[in-house]
Design a protein around this motif. Structure first.
Motif, PDB file in Angstrom:
ATOM      1  N   THR A  99     125.446  44.710  46.096  1.00  0.00           N
ATOM      2  CA  THR A  99     125.880  44.106  44.834  1.00  0.00           C
ATOM      3  C   THR A  99     126.312  42.662  45.001  1.00  0.00           C
ATOM      4  O   THR A  99     126.346  41.916  44.027  1.00  0.00           O
ATOM      5  N   LEU A 100     126.641  42.240  46.221  1.00  0.00           N
ATOM      6  CA  LEU A 100     127.063  40.858  46.434  1.00  0.00           C
ATOM      7  C   LEU A 100     125.927  39.872  46.219  1.00  0.00           C
ATOM      8  O   LEU A 100     126.162  38.721  45.885  1.00  0.00           O
ATOM      9  N   ASP A 101     124.705  40.296  46.431  1.00  0.00           N
ATOM     10  CA  ASP A 101     123.562  39.407  46.278  1.00  0.00           C
ATOM     11  C   ASP A 101     123.146  39.226  44.829  1.00  0.00           C
ATOM     12  O   ASP A 101     122.353  38.351  44.515  1.00  0.00           O
ATOM     13  N   GLN A 102     123.678  40.049  43.929  1.00  0.00           N
ATOM     14  CA  GLN A 102     123.315  39.960  42.519  1.00  0.00           C
ATOM     15  C   GLN A 102     124.088  38.829  41.857  1.00  0.00           C
ATOM     16  O   GLN A 102     125.253  38.585  42.183  1.00  0.00           O
ATOM     17  N   PRO A 103     123.443  38.112  40.923  1.00  0.00           N
ATOM     18  CA  PRO A 103     124.149  37.022  40.247  1.00  0.00           C
ATOM     19  C   PRO A 103     125.249  37.579  39.349  1.00  0.00           C
ATOM     20  O   PRO A 103     125.145  38.673  38.807  1.00  0.00           O
ATOM     21  N   THR A 104     126.318  36.802  39.219  1.00  0.00           N
ATOM     22  CA  THR A 104     127.421  37.206  38.362  1.00  0.00           C
ATOM     23  C   THR A 104     127.482  36.299  37.149  1.00  0.00           C
ATOM     24  O   THR A 104     127.003  35.163  37.172  1.00  0.00           O
ATOM     25  N   LEU A 105     128.069  36.790  36.093  1.00  0.00           N
ATOM     26  CA  LEU A 105     128.230  36.004  34.891  1.00  0.00           C
ATOM     27  C   LEU A 105     129.515  35.195  34.973  1.00  0.00           C
ATOM     28  O   LEU A 105     130.533  35.686  35.438  1.00  0.00           O
ATOM     29  N   ASP A 106     129.454  33.950  34.508  1.00  0.00           N
ATOM     30  CA  ASP A 106     130.646  33.121  34.441  1.00  0.00           C
ATOM     31  C   ASP A 106     131.415  33.507  33.187  1.00  0.00           C
ATOM     32  O   ASP A 106     130.949  33.298  32.078  1.00  0.00           O
ATOM     33  N   GLN A 107     132.577  34.115  33.370  1.00  0.00           N
ATOM     34  CA  GLN A 107     133.355  34.552  32.229  1.00  0.00           C
ATOM     35  C   GLN A 107     134.674  33.809  32.130  1.00  0.00           C
ATOM     36  O   GLN A 107     135.667  34.357  31.686  1.00  0.00           O
ATOM     37  N   SER A 108     134.665  32.552  32.533  1.00  0.00           N
ATOM     38  CA  SER A 108     135.880  31.762  32.422  1.00  0.00           C
ATOM     39  C   SER A 108     136.051  31.318  30.977  1.00  0.00           C
ATOM     40  O   SER A 108     135.101  31.266  30.192  1.00  0.00           O
ATOM     41  N   LEU A 109     137.268  31.006  30.632  1.00  0.00           N
ATOM     42  CA  LEU A 109     137.579  30.608  29.261  1.00  0.00           C
ATOM     43  C   LEU A 109     136.864  29.313  28.887  1.00  0.00           C
ATOM     44  O   LEU A 109     136.443  29.144  27.738  1.00  0.00           O
ATOM     45  N   SER A 110     136.670  28.430  29.858  1.00  0.00           N
ATOM     46  CA  SER A 110     136.002  27.160  29.571  1.00  0.00           C
ATOM     47  C   SER A 110     134.528  27.349  29.229  1.00  0.00           C
ATOM     48  O   SER A 110     133.936  26.525  28.535  1.00  0.00           O
ATOM     49  N   SER A 111     133.919  28.452  29.680  1.00  0.00           N
ATOM     50  CA  SER A 111     132.503  28.672  29.391  1.00  0.00           C
ATOM     51  C   SER A 111     132.289  29.416  28.073  1.00  0.00           C
ATOM     52  O   SER A 111     131.161  29.536  27.618  1.00  0.00           O
ATOM     53  N   MET A 112     133.355  29.923  27.482  1.00  0.00           N
ATOM     54  CA  MET A 112     133.235  30.650  26.215  1.00  0.00           C
ATOM     55  C   MET A 112     133.074  29.659  25.068  1.00  0.00           C
ATOM     56  O   MET A 112     133.834  28.695  24.964  1.00  0.00           O
ATOM     57  N   PRO A 113     132.107  29.893  24.170  1.00  0.00           N
ATOM     58  CA  PRO A 113     131.961  28.995  23.020  1.00  0.00           C
ATOM     59  C   PRO A 113     133.030  29.307  21.972  1.00  0.00           C
ATOM     60  O   PRO A 113     133.400  30.461  21.754  1.00  0.00           O
ATOM     61  N   LEU A 114     133.539  28.267  21.326  1.00  0.00           N
ATOM     62  CA  LEU A 114     134.544  28.457  20.282  1.00  0.00           C
ATOM     63  C   LEU A 114     133.895  28.565  18.912  1.00  0.00           C
ATOM     64  O   LEU A 114     134.320  29.355  18.085  1.00  0.00           O
ATOM     65  N   GLY A 115     132.851  27.820  18.682  1.00  0.00           N
ATOM     66  CA  GLY A 115     132.177  27.871  17.395  1.00  0.00           C
ATOM     67  C   GLY A 115     132.608  26.750  16.472  1.00  0.00           C
ATOM     68  O   GLY A 115     131.957  26.474  15.466  1.00  0.00           O
ATOM     69  N   PHE A 116     133.714  26.122  16.795  1.00  0.00           N
ATOM     70  CA  PHE A 116     134.192  24.970  16.035  1.00  0.00           C
ATOM     71  C   PHE A 116     135.076  24.137  16.954  1.00  0.00           C
ATOM     72  O   PHE A 116     135.419  24.556  18.049  1.00  0.00           O
ATOM     73  N   ASP A 117     135.437  22.941  16.522  1.00  0.00           N
ATOM     74  CA  ASP A 117     136.246  22.063  17.357  1.00  0.00           C
ATOM     75  C   ASP A 117     137.447  21.594  16.563  1.00  0.00           C
ATOM     76  O   ASP A 117     137.316  21.127  15.423  1.00  0.00           O
ATOM     77  N   THR A 118     138.624  21.717  17.143  1.00  0.00           N
ATOM     78  CA  THR A 118     139.846  21.287  16.472  1.00  0.00           C
ATOM     79  C   THR A 118     140.200  19.855  16.824  1.00  0.00           C
ATOM     80  O   THR A 118     141.060  19.265  16.167  1.00  0.00           O
ATOM     81  N   ASP A 120     141.623  19.028  19.640  1.00  0.00           N
ATOM     82  CA  ASP A 120     142.646  19.106  20.673  1.00  0.00           C
ATOM     83  C   ASP A 120     142.238  20.188  21.669  1.00  0.00           C
ATOM     84  O   ASP A 120     142.005  21.335  21.281  1.00  0.00           O
ATOM     85  N   GLU A 121     142.133  19.837  22.961  1.00  0.00           N
ATOM     86  CA  GLU A 121     141.657  20.779  23.971  1.00  0.00           C
ATOM     87  C   GLU A 121     142.590  21.976  24.117  1.00  0.00           C
ATOM     88  O   GLU A 121     142.128  23.106  24.262  1.00  0.00           O
ATOM     89  N   VAL A 122     143.895  21.746  24.067  1.00  0.00           N
ATOM     90  CA  VAL A 122     144.854  22.849  24.190  1.00  0.00           C
ATOM     91  C   VAL A 122     144.718  23.793  23.000  1.00  0.00           C
ATOM     92  O   VAL A 122     144.724  25.023  23.157  1.00  0.00           O
ATOM     93  N   LEU A 123     144.555  23.241  21.813  1.00  0.00           N
ATOM     94  CA  LEU A 123     144.371  24.061  20.612  1.00  0.00           C
ATOM     95  C   LEU A 123     143.045  24.811  20.661  1.00  0.00           C
ATOM     96  O   LEU A 123     142.963  25.970  20.243  1.00  0.00           O
ATOM     97  N   ASN A 124     142.013  24.180  21.208  1.00  0.00           N
ATOM     98  CA  ASN A 124     140.726  24.866  21.379  1.00  0.00           C
ATOM     99  C   ASN A 124     140.864  26.062  22.318  1.00  0.00           C
ATOM    100  O   ASN A 124     140.316  27.136  22.052  1.00  0.00           O
ATOM    101  N   GLN A 125     141.598  25.879  23.434  1.00  0.00           N
ATOM    102  CA  GLN A 125     141.799  26.981  24.364  1.00  0.00           C
ATOM    103  C   GLN A 125     142.579  28.116  23.701  1.00  0.00           C
ATOM    104  O   GLN A 125     142.245  29.299  23.878  1.00  0.00           O
ATOM    105  N   ALA A 126     143.607  27.778  22.931  1.00  0.00           N
ATOM    106  CA  ALA A 126     144.388  28.803  22.232  1.00  0.00           C
ATOM    107  C   ALA A 126     143.520  29.533  21.214  1.00  0.00           C
ATOM    108  O   ALA A 126     143.619  30.762  21.057  1.00  0.00           O
ATOM    109  N   ALA A 127     142.644  28.808  20.532  1.00  0.00           N
ATOM    110  CA  ALA A 127     141.750  29.431  19.552  1.00  0.00           C
ATOM    111  C   ALA A 127     140.767  30.372  20.248  1.00  0.00           C
ATOM    112  O   ALA A 127     140.444  31.446  19.717  1.00  0.00           O
ATOM    113  N   LYS A 128     140.308  29.994  21.438  1.00  0.00           N
ATOM    114  CA  LYS A 128     139.415  30.876  22.187  1.00  0.00           C
ATOM    115  C   LYS A 128     140.127  32.174  22.566  1.00  0.00           C
ATOM    116  O   LYS A 128     139.554  33.257  22.457  1.00  0.00           O
ATOM    117  N   VAL A 129     141.370  32.062  23.007  1.00  0.00           N
ATOM    118  CA  VAL A 129     142.140  33.251  23.371  1.00  0.00           C
ATOM    119  C   VAL A 129     142.325  34.141  22.146  1.00  0.00           C
ATOM    120  O   VAL A 129     142.131  35.363  22.211  1.00  0.00           O
TER     121      VAL A 129
END
Length: 170
Positions: A99-118, A120-129
């Motif tokens: 299983t180590l040789d299989q690619p993994t998905l990047d599931q970090s918060l920065s890679s998640m799309p928000l769908g809109f932009d506020t 403010d980066e901190v507000l965008n991160q809070a909206a993603k959460v």
């Protein structure tokens, strides 16, 4: 023991063979700790299982295996030995390597799309959460709706055939 723990702490290679990182056979060291006599004549006989270094290594291995600190050293050895015997069988090590040789998905918060932009980066991160929490709540709601549908179908979708009348239904 310290070499194994140093290798464990410094290992950044995800393909590392954990059977070689845990260099010492835990069950043999446990037996030596309990009986005071090692059945092996090799390097295990020179390990002082009551030494501060050995106990520190035991705690590090236990922490690595997510084993809580237990009341006595003998219980800690027994828990580590049983966990290593259960988790590090040759077939499980082979499966983990595959299983180590299989690619993994990047599931970090920065890679998640928000769908809109506020704006403010901190507000965008809070909206993603908040969006992720909302999706998790929707998943629970969907599961509950599915269970409700199944229970209603168990009541209503149980046709009984009356062959005398030549029709299906109740």
């Amino acid at each position: 023991v310290s070499e194994a723990m140093a290798q464990l702490e410094t290992s950044t290679d995800h393909n590392a063979d954990y059977s070689t990182i845990l260099l010492f056979p835990v069950a043999s060291i446990y037996n030596a700790a309990v009986t005071g006599v090692s059945s092996n004549t090799d390097v295990l006989s020179s390990i002082d299982t009551g030494s501060e270094e050995c106990l520190r290594a035991l705690q590090q291995v236990a922490a690595f295996l997510n084993i809580p600190k237990l009341d006595t050293v003998q219980l800690q050895w027994r828990a580590v030995a049983k966990t290593v015997q259960a988790k590090f069988t040759p077939s499980q090590i082979t499966a983990a390597k595959a299983t180590l040789d299989q690619p993994t998905l990047d599931q970090s918060l920065s890679s998640m799309p928000l769908g809109f932009d506020t704006g403010d980066e901190v507000l965008n991160q809070a909206a993603k959460v908040l969006r992720l929490l909302h999706v998790a709540e929707l998943r629970v709601l969907q599961t509950q709706v599915n269970e409700l549908i199944v229970s209603v179908q168990n009541i209503t979708a149980d046709p009984k055939t009356d062959s005398r009348l030549g029709k299906v239904g109740r």
